[in-house]
Scaffold this active site. Sequence first.
Site, short mmCIF file in Angstrom:
data_model
loop_
_atom_site.label_atom_id
_atom_site.label_comp_id
_atom_site.label_asym_id
_atom_site.label_seq_id
_atom_site.Cartn_x
_atom_site.Cartn_y
_atom_site.Cartn_z
N VAL A 64 0.84 -1.20 0.00
CA VAL A 64 0.00 0.00 0.00
C VAL A 64 0.88 1.26 0.00
O VAL A 64 0.65 2.20 -0.76
CB VAL A 64 -0.97 -0.02 1.22
CG1 VAL A 64 -1.74 1.28 1.30
CG2 VAL A 64 -1.91 -1.21 1.13
N CYS A 65 1.91 1.23 0.84
CA CYS A 65 2.82 2.39 0.92
C CYS A 65 3.51 2.64 -0.41
O CYS A 65 3.74 3.78 -0.81
CB CYS A 65 3.88 2.15 2.00
SG CYS A 65 3.19 1.79 3.60
N THR A 66 3.84 1.58 -1.10
CA THR A 66 4.50 1.72 -2.41
C THR A 66 3.60 2.53 -3.35
O THR A 66 4.06 3.44 -4.05
CB THR A 66 4.82 0.32 -2.99
OG1 THR A 66 5.69 -0.34 -2.07
CG2 THR A 66 5.47 0.42 -4.36
#
Length: 213
Positions: free
Chosen positions: A44-46
Amino acid sequence: MSLRLGDIAPDFEQQSSDGPIRFHQWLGDSWGVLFSHPADFTPVCTTELGLTARLKDEFTKRNVKAIALSVDPVDSHTKWIHDINTTQKTIVNFPILADADRKVAELYDLIHPNASTTATVRSLFVIDPAKKIRLTITYPASTGRNFDEILRVIDSLQLTDSHSVATPGNWKDGDDVVIVPSLQDPELIRKKFPKGYTAITPYLRLTPQPNKP
Ligand code: BEZ
């Protein structure tokens, strides 16, 4: 204690993917968006970091600098940035704080032990040029942020700071706004809102967005 709206964003010195950063000095006269991530190499952070990089022009237009944080060291960030650039088809164009010693995580209350004792939560702070915190949002680790919403709030903050208006629910740039209830002087209202206004009730007065032609 957790940070509240109107508090001065704590200053710090920390390593980052762009070298050491003294936060207030790095912000200068800009607005800032500081946002934290559970960890490097998470899916998700990517996507969030890729999105932020692709929104660079939108942030610049609003005089906003973005800075991310996760509690991993610089060499890990460097490898992750390579993945982000490749998979998200962009170039990460903002620093990622390497908060391995959790200095910033502690200052900004980013470890919520009942959620995780090790990972930082998905929090975001909007900071104005006076270094005041103007927005805080914390999302669950499993939900990526909506960066259009962050830009929308910044538009609202910048507009309402300079005009006697507030923005209604679901407002977006260009929609009508409301005249603040404290403004009652008819002469002043006429001067500030030459396009006029519609009073739905005495306290709900809609007017065209004043900083648009
Ligand atoms: C992520 O950042 O991708 C993530 C973190 C924790 C749980 C699920 C996804």
